[in-house]
Write a protein that holds these residues in place. Sequence first.
Motif: not given
Length: 424
Positions: A289-295, A340-354
């Motif tokens: 689910f971490a792989m699926l989260s970013n797209p 956990l898989g769905l959220t943590f990578v997305g939270m990282v990418s969103m925060t870094l982009n912001i």
Amino acid sequence: MMTAPKGRIFALITNEIAIAWIGLYCLAVVMGYGRFLFTATLPDIMIQLSLSTAIAGWLASINYIGYFIGALVAMFVPQRLTWQMLMLWTLVSVVTTVMLVVPEMSLNLWYVIRLLAGIASGVAMILSSSLVIQSFSNERRSVLSALHYAGIGVGISLSAVLTWWLLVLGYHFNTIWLVAGISSLPLIWLLYGIRPFHTDINASIEKVVVNSALHTTHLSVRQTYINFKRSLYEAVAGHTKAIVLLLASYVLAGFGYITSATFLPVMAAQRLTTQSYAGLLIWLLVGIFAMLSNPLWGALARRIGETKTLMGLTLLHALGMLLPLWFKCAFGLYANAIILGLTFVGMVSMTLNIIKNINPSYSNLLIGLATLAYALGQFIGPLVTVALAGQDDNFNAVLLVAAVGLLTGLVLIVLFSRQRNSYF
């Protein structure tokens, strides 16, 4: 084929898609193996070495201290040395992975190896992203960046599958780490293939420059410090409160995610005693689910904005922490893993982009500060987990504290959004 910008001409591999896959492989090695293989093999490590939860927590935290140091080191790496330092610390990551095959190592040596592995992860995570993403054209950057960052989820999945496979065959953690290290070796050759063109042409020139600069090293260090202070001031000027709020929320995000990310297989082994390898199946779900989260979250962010998406991810992550408390059966742990898989990578990418868009002229510095904040939360997480779990290894209080921390982080993000709207 890509047309690389000046100073970013790759001598051997220039295809954007190929470079994105190499970036994925790099993150799978330095993050998936260098950091998260420890989680997959932790139950076996604790059994084979008779480790307590307290020692396991310290081994996890020392790795996150290393990640903190690595992020700090990466902030000071000159742009022209990005590839060289990436090669060096990727090699350190591979070596420290292989070293865990050595039998009967002292606990102190374990601490040193996990510290170095953490430093390697921090440096390589930031520098690989810088080197790889900057090689993409503007038209394909979004899609190929998602492919690059999918390496984290791929690494987690591989760590689960590799551990599961070798445990079934009767091997233990030392063999698992050896196979992981051997499977990482081709990465060194592939990274050499994307070396900047100027690395070959100007090698002799750089040697002359380095030699001539040796006698002024003390001045260079002092000047670097002065330049860093000036850059830091200019980066946050006019945005200080917003940046502090976002960084504070990111500390809590790191704290919340690492609580279950480190001990989730251990919790599964405790609760699901009738299900063989339940911990590894759960860890595999995290990776998938971490792989699926970013797209998924990237598409949502384009519709409602990155800040609102980050709010939703934080709330969902907090909910995931509470599910094992509400559902003592397998559902609670499996749902926690998926969220956990769905959220943590997305939270990282969103925060870094912001944070990089707050002041794009200093994006590298702001991303480095955010990474330090996240690493701080990850360092604190296992220590709090060990303290609250107690002698009977009860993780209920830990999950509750993590959920409260994430909800507090959500409040900080809301305040950040209001503060940001006041000057944008």
